[in-house]
Write an enzyme that holds these catalytic residues in place. Sequence first.
Site, PDB file in Angstrom:
ATOM      1  N   HIS A 315       0.850  -1.195   0.000  1.00  0.00           N
ATOM      2  CA  HIS A 315       0.000   0.000   0.000  1.00  0.00           C
ATOM      3  C   HIS A 315       0.879   1.235   0.000  1.00  0.00           C
ATOM      4  O   HIS A 315       1.930   1.251   0.638  1.00  0.00           O
ATOM      5  CB  HIS A 315      -0.905   0.023   1.240  1.00  0.00           C
ATOM      6  CG  HIS A 315      -2.095   0.906   1.074  1.00  0.00           C
ATOM      7  ND1 HIS A 315      -2.027   2.264   1.240  1.00  0.00           N
ATOM      8  CD2 HIS A 315      -3.360   0.626   0.711  1.00  0.00           C
ATOM      9  CE1 HIS A 315      -3.237   2.785   1.005  1.00  0.00           C
ATOM     10  NE2 HIS A 315      -4.049   1.824   0.672  1.00  0.00           N
ATOM     11  N   ASP A 372      -7.936  -5.303  -0.128  1.00  0.00           N
ATOM     12  CA  ASP A 372      -8.427  -6.179  -1.206  1.00  0.00           C
ATOM     13  C   ASP A 372      -8.059  -7.643  -1.008  1.00  0.00           C
ATOM     14  O   ASP A 372      -8.518  -8.498  -1.774  1.00  0.00           O
ATOM     15  CB  ASP A 372      -7.864  -5.696  -2.555  1.00  0.00           C
ATOM     16  CG  ASP A 372      -8.407  -4.322  -2.901  1.00  0.00           C
ATOM     17  OD1 ASP A 372      -7.616  -3.408  -3.172  1.00  0.00           O
ATOM     18  OD2 ASP A 372      -9.643  -4.158  -2.869  1.00  0.00           O
TER      19      ASP A 372
END
Length: 432
Positions: A315, A372
Amino acid sequence: MDNSQSKQPSETAEITVGNKTILCPVITGTENEKALDISQLRSKTGFVTYDDGFSNTASCLSSITYIDGENGVLRYRGIPIEELAEKRTFVEVAHLLIFGHLPSADERGVFSKLLTSNCMIHDNMVKLFDNLPSSSHPMATLSAMVVTLSAYYPELSNLEINPGEINQIIAELLAKLRTLAAYSYKKSIGEPIIYPKRKYRYVENFLHMMFSTPVDEYPLDKEVVDAIEKILILHADHEQNCSTSTVRLVGSSKANLFASISAGICALWGPLHGGANQAVIEMLESIVRDGGQAKRVIERAKDKKDSFRLMGFGHRIYKNFDPRAKIIKEICDKLLLKLGINDPCLDVAKQIEEIALKDDYFIERKLYPNVDFYSGIILRAIGIPTNMFTVIFAMGRLPGWIAHWKEQRDTPTTKIGRPRQIYVGAPIKHIE
Ligand code: SDX
């Protein structure tokens, strides 16, 4: 702090470029984040900054969401995501993000009624679905249909004429996007569309429109409704991610809300962003097909000669656990147990997580599971097809997109977004 201007800067910073030194005001955020206000840099020094991927660049002042990536903190309007996911509904969180506070009982009643009474779409729009190939990706359909709302509801598209309509437009879009999402699914499987029912709440109606048929009413399971409610809340906003920044940039030209959100849907579709939830399941399924050994994908993800990336990992902001991933993993375990589902993809996902979190490559780069990584396993367990996963993400992210579009529109000092560039192409040349 008012978003249209920072607090009077108590701090300044000196920037010296060439033979010029300028003083830049330092902006200090609520949580003591610091920024150099370089608005005068080019006019005073001739220099611009270059920041590939905007990793070091704040594009705005915002009061909506706060993320502390080093400590895995995420708050909507100051409230920790863990508390909202546990105690509130998606519609209440949408109200919080868009209007700045959780709704009172009366406000919740009015907002829910607005959503219910505006969830149908123009019958001629339904016919448009018939002209799309059934193989079209639901994100293509959703983006096209959302911008088409401005053709069927022109009165809702032009806020300059009807500034007082903003709450109506917001409710219309929140209600209609859910209907468009369900319709795009029904059309993709060749089933007749199912109209919403007044008696159902937001998430219940979505599941009803997705899975009921003209002959069978979908049996709503509280755990399933609860899981979707939480998934939408966890996806509802995430400050200046790629798609939200897209919505703000398009909105800065005073494009209408439908056009701005349609652009955000397209940005979200990319596999490096919201499309990752679909890519994760496709990755896990291929590992299961190849015998369920996670080690090979871990090695591929580390191999610089291989463009493969471990989808659902890493991320830009979180250099610690993504707090949403933790909650989604708990929902995943609980729901699959309740539904009695034993999904080999979940076993492989847990294997990957266990190996990666002990591997120096991932530890050194602070790569953890992101929002996700597990979400697709929940959606799959509910029967939502893989190509609809990013549509669910878009449904969740819609209140955040709207909140940022509205915040920017309500900030009188907003200018049209227009970054600079450094030209590295051919020097001047002339033609005969
Ligand atoms: C979302 O921004 C948001 O807030 C997004 C989001 C939201 O709510 O809106 O949180 C939603 O988009 C989550 C992210 C979903 N995407 C994926 O899961 C795709 C896989 N992840 C990566 O592609 C990547 O981690 C990104 C895109 C998420 C972040 O990329 P960055 O910040 O640009 O990091 P980078 O490419 O500079 O990587 C730094 C290093 C590199 O290695 P080195 O060059 O230093 O040797 O880490 C490596 C990268 O190769 N790396 C990975 C990796 N992610 C980063 N290596 C293998 N697998 C990965 N997944």
